[in-house]
Design a protein around this motif. Structure first.
Motif, mmCIF file in Angstrom:
data_model
loop_
_atom_site.group_PDB
_atom_site.id
_atom_site.type_symbol
_atom_site.label_atom_id
_atom_site.label_comp_id
_atom_site.label_asym_id
_atom_site.label_seq_id
_atom_site.Cartn_x
_atom_site.Cartn_y
_atom_site.Cartn_z
ATOM 1 N N ASP A 112 37.879 12.239 -7.532
ATOM 2 C CA ASP A 112 39.322 12.052 -7.690
ATOM 3 C C ASP A 112 40.031 13.394 -7.820
ATOM 4 O O ASP A 112 41.145 13.575 -7.320
ATOM 5 N N ALA A 113 39.373 14.346 -8.486
ATOM 6 C CA ALA A 113 39.947 15.689 -8.649
ATOM 7 C C ALA A 113 40.087 16.373 -7.294
ATOM 8 O O ALA A 113 41.114 17.000 -7.008
ATOM 9 N N VAL A 118 43.678 17.577 -5.883
ATOM 10 C CA VAL A 118 43.942 18.989 -5.562
ATOM 11 C C VAL A 118 44.268 19.141 -4.088
ATOM 12 O O VAL A 118 45.186 19.882 -3.718
ATOM 13 N N TYR A 145 32.472 21.419 -11.900
ATOM 14 C CA TYR A 145 31.950 20.297 -12.681
ATOM 15 C C TYR A 145 30.530 20.537 -13.201
ATOM 16 O O TYR A 145 30.026 19.751 -13.989
ATOM 17 N N LEU A 184 41.109 22.600 -10.225
ATOM 18 C CA LEU A 184 39.947 21.751 -10.489
ATOM 19 C C LEU A 184 39.545 21.799 -11.961
ATOM 20 O O LEU A 184 39.173 20.773 -12.536
ATOM 21 N N VAL A 232 39.298 13.914 -15.352
ATOM 22 C CA VAL A 232 39.327 13.297 -14.028
ATOM 23 C C VAL A 232 37.953 13.418 -13.372
ATOM 24 O O VAL A 232 37.312 14.465 -13.431
ATOM 25 N N ALA A 285 34.419 22.267 -6.307
ATOM 26 C CA ALA A 285 34.420 21.189 -7.302
ATOM 27 C C ALA A 285 33.040 21.003 -7.918
ATOM 28 O O ALA A 285 32.914 20.839 -9.135
ATOM 29 N N GLN A 295 41.877 19.549 -13.762
ATOM 30 C CA GLN A 295 41.519 18.145 -13.534
ATOM 31 C C GLN A 295 40.321 17.749 -14.403
ATOM 32 O O GLN A 295 40.328 16.698 -15.037
ATOM 33 N N ARG A 296 39.307 18.599 -14.408
ATOM 34 C CA ARG A 296 38.117 18.287 -15.209
ATOM 35 C C ARG A 296 38.469 18.228 -16.688
ATOM 36 O O ARG A 296 38.003 17.338 -17.403
#
Length: 112
Positions: A60-61, A65, A88, A48, A56, A84, A51-52
């Motif tokens: 969507d992340a 994942v 985030y 995650l 992303v 998540a 992704q961040r």
């Protein structure tokens, strides 16, 4: 302790409640079960964070994942939104390479 460690501890507490509550488990985890769960959750945290870092969107992340870990246990999958949300919410300057490792240490050490 840094703000990051305090934030991780909050996540660990919530993660424990969610992970145990999702299965309806009445008994506490064994040390081995906790270590395995914490390692698995740390892997998800690491993914995650990546992704961040790549820009992303959180939803969507989560999907990316989950798709990358199709064989994950349902209880672990249930923790994805919480993980998540935490990833985030961490300030970007605190999203270094050690976030997942710090999470795993805090998670494993938690005795609630």
């Amino acid at each position: 302790m840094t703000r990051q460690v305090f934030a991780m501890m909050r996540l660990v507490i919530l993660g424990m409640v969610l992970a145990l509550g999702a299965s309806g488990a009445a008994a506490a985890e064994s040390a081995a079960e906790r270590a395995a769960r914490c390692t698995a959750q740390a892997t998800l945290v690491e993914a995650l964070v990546a992704q961040r870092t790549d820009g992303v969107d959180m939803q969507d992340a989560i999907g990316a994942v989950r798709a990358a870990h199709e064989d994950m246990d349902d209880r672990l999958a249930d923790t994805m939104p919480l993980l998540a949300d935490w990833v985030y919410s961490v300030p970007p300057e605190q999203l270094g390479a050690g976030v997942a490792e710090s999470f795993e240490v805090a998670c494993t050490a938690y005795e609630g």
